[in-house]
Design an enzyme around this catalytic site. Structure first.
Site, PDB file in Angstrom:
ATOM      1  N   HIS A 194       0.847  -1.201   0.000  1.00  0.00           N
ATOM      2  CA  HIS A 194       0.000   0.000   0.000  1.00  0.00           C
ATOM      3  C   HIS A 194       0.878   1.245   0.000  1.00  0.00           C
ATOM      4  O   HIS A 194       1.410   1.613   1.051  1.00  0.00           O
ATOM      5  CB  HIS A 194      -0.882   0.017   1.259  1.00  0.00           C
ATOM      6  CG  HIS A 194      -1.999  -0.961   1.198  1.00  0.00           C
ATOM      7  ND1 HIS A 194      -3.239  -0.648   0.704  1.00  0.00           N
ATOM      8  CD2 HIS A 194      -2.062  -2.268   1.550  1.00  0.00           C
ATOM      9  CE1 HIS A 194      -4.018  -1.705   0.748  1.00  0.00           C
ATOM     10  NE2 HIS A 194      -3.327  -2.716   1.266  1.00  0.00           N
ATOM     11  N   ASP A 402      -6.289  -8.768  27.027  1.00  0.00           N
ATOM     12  CA  ASP A 402      -5.873  -8.163  28.298  1.00  0.00           C
ATOM     13  C   ASP A 402      -5.754  -9.258  29.356  1.00  0.00           C
ATOM     14  O   ASP A 402      -6.627  -9.424  30.205  1.00  0.00           O
ATOM     15  CB  ASP A 402      -6.924  -7.132  28.756  1.00  0.00           C
ATOM     16  CG  ASP A 402      -7.091  -5.998  27.758  1.00  0.00           C
ATOM     17  OD1 ASP A 402      -6.063  -5.496  27.251  1.00  0.00           O
ATOM     18  OD2 ASP A 402      -8.240  -5.615  27.478  1.00  0.00           O
TER      19      ASP A 402
HETATM   20  O1  1PR Z   1     -13.011  -4.114  25.263  1.00  0.00           O
HETATM   21  O2  1PR Z   1     -13.176  -3.911  22.818  1.00  0.00           O
HETATM   22  O3  1PR Z   1     -13.954  -2.050  24.269  1.00  0.00           O
HETATM   23  O4  1PR Z   1     -11.556  -2.557  24.025  1.00  0.00           O
HETATM   24  C1  1PR Z   1     -11.040  -1.781  25.044  1.00  0.00           C
HETATM   25  C2  1PR Z   1      -9.584  -1.585  24.738  1.00  0.00           C
HETATM   26  O5  1PR Z   1      -9.066  -0.607  25.643  1.00  0.00           O
HETATM   27  C3  1PR Z   1      -8.771  -2.849  24.930  1.00  0.00           C
HETATM   28  O6  1PR Z   1      -7.841  -2.925  23.856  1.00  0.00           O
HETATM   29  C4  1PR Z   1      -8.030  -2.638  26.249  1.00  0.00           C
HETATM   30  O7  1PR Z   1      -6.715  -3.180  26.183  1.00  0.00           O
HETATM   31  C5  1PR Z   1      -7.951  -1.126  26.340  1.00  0.00           C
HETATM   32  N1  1PR Z   1      -8.054  -0.633  27.722  1.00  0.00           N
HETATM   33  C6  1PR Z   1      -9.173  -0.622  28.468  1.00  0.00           C
HETATM   34  N2  1PR Z   1      -8.900  -0.054  29.668  1.00  0.00           N
HETATM   35  C7  1PR Z   1      -7.620   0.308  29.643  1.00  0.00           C
HETATM   36  C8  1PR Z   1      -6.901   0.991  30.724  1.00  0.00           C
HETATM   37  O8  1PR Z   1      -5.698   1.212  30.649  1.00  0.00           O
HETATM   38  N3  1PR Z   1      -7.608   1.318  31.787  1.00  0.00           N
HETATM   39  N4  1PR Z   1      -5.830   0.144  28.003  1.00  0.00           N
HETATM   40  C9  1PR Z   1      -7.070  -0.055  28.415  1.00  0.00           C
HETATM   41  C10 1PR Z   1      -4.901  -0.805  28.004  1.00  0.00           C
HETATM   42  C11 1PR Z   1      -3.360  -0.796  26.443  1.00  0.00           C
HETATM   43  C12 1PR Z   1      -2.038  -1.280  26.362  1.00  0.00           C
HETATM   44  C13 1PR Z   1      -0.888  -0.343  26.696  1.00  0.00           C
HETATM   45  C14 1PR Z   1       0.280  -1.262  26.844  1.00  0.00           C
HETATM   46  C15 1PR Z   1       1.605  -0.597  26.749  1.00  0.00           C
HETATM   47  N5  1PR Z   1      -3.720  -0.245  27.612  1.00  0.00           N
HETATM   48  O9  1PR Z   1      -1.970  -1.548  24.951  1.00  0.00           O
HETATM   49  O10 1PR Z   1      -0.789   0.588  25.684  1.00  0.00           O
HETATM   50  O11 1PR Z   1       0.143  -1.980  28.045  1.00  0.00           O
HETATM   51  O12 1PR Z   1       1.833   0.239  27.834  1.00  0.00           O
HETATM   52  P1  1PR Z   1       3.301   0.507  28.363  1.00  0.00           P
HETATM   53  O13 1PR Z   1       4.204   0.464  27.155  1.00  0.00           O
HETATM   54  O14 1PR Z   1       3.255   1.901  28.951  1.00  0.00           O
HETATM   55  O15 1PR Z   1       3.598  -0.548  29.365  1.00  0.00           O
HETATM   56  P2  1PR Z   1     -13.001  -3.190  24.136  1.00  0.00           P
END
Ligand code: 1PR
Length: 550
Positions: A194, A402
């Site tokens: 792409h 998760d």
């Molecule tokens: O369940 O389909 O509605 O999706 C919800 C989405 O939101 C899911 O992908 C879930 O992982 C994310 N999510 C929900 N609550 C949280 C929260 O933090 N309270 N975030 C959350 C999760 C995502 C991670 C993060 C890594 C890297 N965080 O991808 O970015 O752990 O972090 P780091 O490098 O700082 O350690 P749905």
């Protein structure tokens, strides 16, 4: 500005292609019926999804003959991805459907014995052969540049086969398989990758095609070229987005999924505000991020679905960011504020139309997996994963997992798949299983990660975004045991996530697991390291990465 005609038959993200065409100085006019084709001077067929779906759409709508006539008349024609595949005679993907037959060969599925399929990521489109130095570029293709591919079927490359019919060919290698990355002959040019998602390198290709610059002088060292062949390690920047207490959309970041500031004694302070989503996405693109992922972690529950602020964020981001965009959070069947039922497919469609290339499904995939096992592993066809991948292709559906560790004293004490761990539990337990959670980690379910990935792969998911609650925000490195365990259980690509705290954590995860990509969030948002520093570190340690081109 001169015009380019785009065929408006596809499902998928054509917004990025329009943005990319405009970026290189052209306007887009839509071909809305076969009668519009004769007036097109430059015609582009973008392609997403299945070969059969694309070709039968073209056939049913009556486009096949006008396209053939356009090509025969010698007018510029470009096919992208499935648009390239359409030029071939047929594909193993849908053996009963005929292609345009401009190239008398068939497309085959990649062998998944030794690698993930789909082939997702940055690879070459190299016109130099057997280490020889290419003198001329083909439509702006540079042997050392990398381009974004996403596909399971490809045209295998056999030395001289296409060339004998006058085709110029650029190839890429995936595992041991060499395949066609781009072909050109006379007025026809097609890319399996792409260009609109391939950063500056891709924009250069589009510009060369639209400007009719088929070749220009190139100087590249043969040694540089061969050393860089193959799929690169992907580095992804992830932005968790939510509304803060003032109602503004901000990029936030949690520790073990808690995004509220801690005062040292208790949690529950204000939502951490690390910046503005569109600006931060652009910053990471310019640092060389291979993809950007937005996770809408609150799903903006109180506004009509069509006004979801995330749609606007995607639209604006796709104007300046020319790498793949993934959006997750709230991809499921929903009841709108006026009571209307909206399917997961309709929600995903809104995101694709706004500039997303992939949607990421979290909670809904766990529920679907539970139903899959409860029904004796029968596919219902009605789940979000199945309906979206059927319409947009497997590559468009990412499953965000998760998981959290559940420690056990022995593998016999749980029906779930356990691993022996080097990180013992609080009571010295040497075994654990990974429990899937829903609702942002708030609710644990009786499904382990292996069960989940096996179920969603059967449903048609194209990629796994593998988080880890204990590791999230910990800066202590990825959970290598989890990643190895999941990689052993699935053929689809895995993105390692959670725990990245410095560039060496990326080196470690690529050296010690077979992960296809790795994602970081907090370390980038807090400005501790840039994506470029991560890539430089990987390169210095012998990993193949895409270099950002100015
Ligand atoms: O369940 O389909 O509605 O999706 C919800 C989405 O939101 C899911 O992908 C879930 O992982 C994310 N999510 C929900 N609550 C949280 C929260 O933090 N309270 N975030 C959350 C999760 C995502 C991670 C993060 C890594 C890297 N965080 O991808 O970015 O752990 O972090 P780091 O490098 O700082 O350690 P749905």
């Amino acid at each position: 500005m001169p015009a380019v005609h785009l065929l408006d038959y596809v499902a998928g993200n054509v917004r990025s292609l329009v943005n990319a065409i405009e970026k290189v100085g052209y306007t887009v006019e839509w071909v809305k019926s076969p009668a519009d084709v004769p007036s097109a001077e430059k015609l582009i067929i973008p392609g997403v999804g299945h070969f059969g779906h694309c070709l039968s759409q073209l056939e049913t709508a009556g486009y096949i003959e006008p396209i053939r006539a356009h090509i025969k008349a010698g007018k510029p024609f470009m096919g992208i991805c499935v648009g390239l595949q359409a030029l071939f005679e047929g594909s193993e993907e849908d053996p009963d459907v005929k292609g345009l037959g401009v190239i008398p060969l068939k497309l085959h599925k990649f062998d998944d014995e030794d690698k993930s399929v789909p082939h997702i990521g940055w690879n070459s489109a190299n016109t130099s052969r057997k280490g020889e130095v290419t003198e001329e570029s083909l439509y702006g293709l540079h042997p050392s540049s990398k381009y974004y591919y996403v596909h399971s079927y490809a045209a295998r490359y056999t030395d001289g086969e296409l060339e004998k019919d006058g085709w110029a060919v650029a190839t890429a290698k995936y595992g041991n398989e060499e395949f066609v990355g781009a072909v050109a002959r006379d007025n026809v040019f097609a890319t399996q990758f792409h260009p609109e998602k391939s950063g500056v390198a891709g924009l250069r290709v589009l510009k060369a095609f639209l400007g009719g610059n088929k070749s220009e002088k190139l100087v590249e060292k043969a040694s540089t070229v061969s050393a860089r062949e193959g799929l690169t390690r992907r580095v992804i920047a992830c932005l968790d987005v939510r509304t803060n207490d003032q109602g503004d959309l901000v990029v936030t970041k949690g520790d073990q999924y808690d995004v509220r500031e801690k005062d040292g004694v208790s949690t529950g302070g204000s939502v951490r505000n690390l910046g503005k989503p569109v600006d931060m996405a652009k910053k990471y693109y310019e640092q060389g991020a291979d993809e950007i992922t937005f996770l809408n972690i609150t799903s903006f529950r109180n506004c009509p679905v069509a006004d979801t602020p995330m749609l606007e964020i995607l639209k604006r981001t796709s104007e300046t960011v020319f790498v793949p965009l993934t959006i997750g959070g709230g991809i499921r069947e929903t009841v709108d504020t006026d009571g209307t039922q909206i399917s997961a497919l309709e929600i995903a469609t809104m995101y694709f139309k706004s500039g997303a290339d992939k949607v990421s499904i979290g909670s809904d995939a766990v529920t679907a997996a539970e139903e899959y096992y409860a029904s004796g592993k029968k596919l219902s066809g009605a789940t979000a994963v199945e309906s979206i991948s059927a319409a947009y292709g497997n590559q468009a559906v990412v499953i965000s997992v998760d998981p959290r560790r559940i420690y056990v004293s022995s593998p016999d004490s749980t029906p779930h798949h356990t691993i022996e761990t080097r990180v013992p539990g609080p009571k010295g337990e040497r075994y654990c299983w990974y429990q899937c959670t829903i609702k942002g980690g708030r609710e644990g379910r009786d499904v382990d990660v292996r069960q989940l990935v096996t179920a969603v792969e059967a449903m048609g998911a194209g990629e796994i975004l593998l988080n880890c609650i204990e590791k999230d925000g910990s800066n202590s490195g990825f959970d290598l045991e989890l990643i190895n365990d999941v990689k052993a259980a699935t053929k689809i690509p895995v993105i390692a996530s959670s725990g990245a705290g410095n560039p060496d954590h990326f080196r470690e995860v690529f050296d010690e697991t077979a992960t296809d990509a790795a994602l970081g969030a907090g370390m980038f948002h807090r400005g501790e390291y840039t994506v470029k520093q991560v890539k430089d570190h990987l390169r210095e340690n012998g990993q193949l990465v895409r270099q950002y081109e100015e």
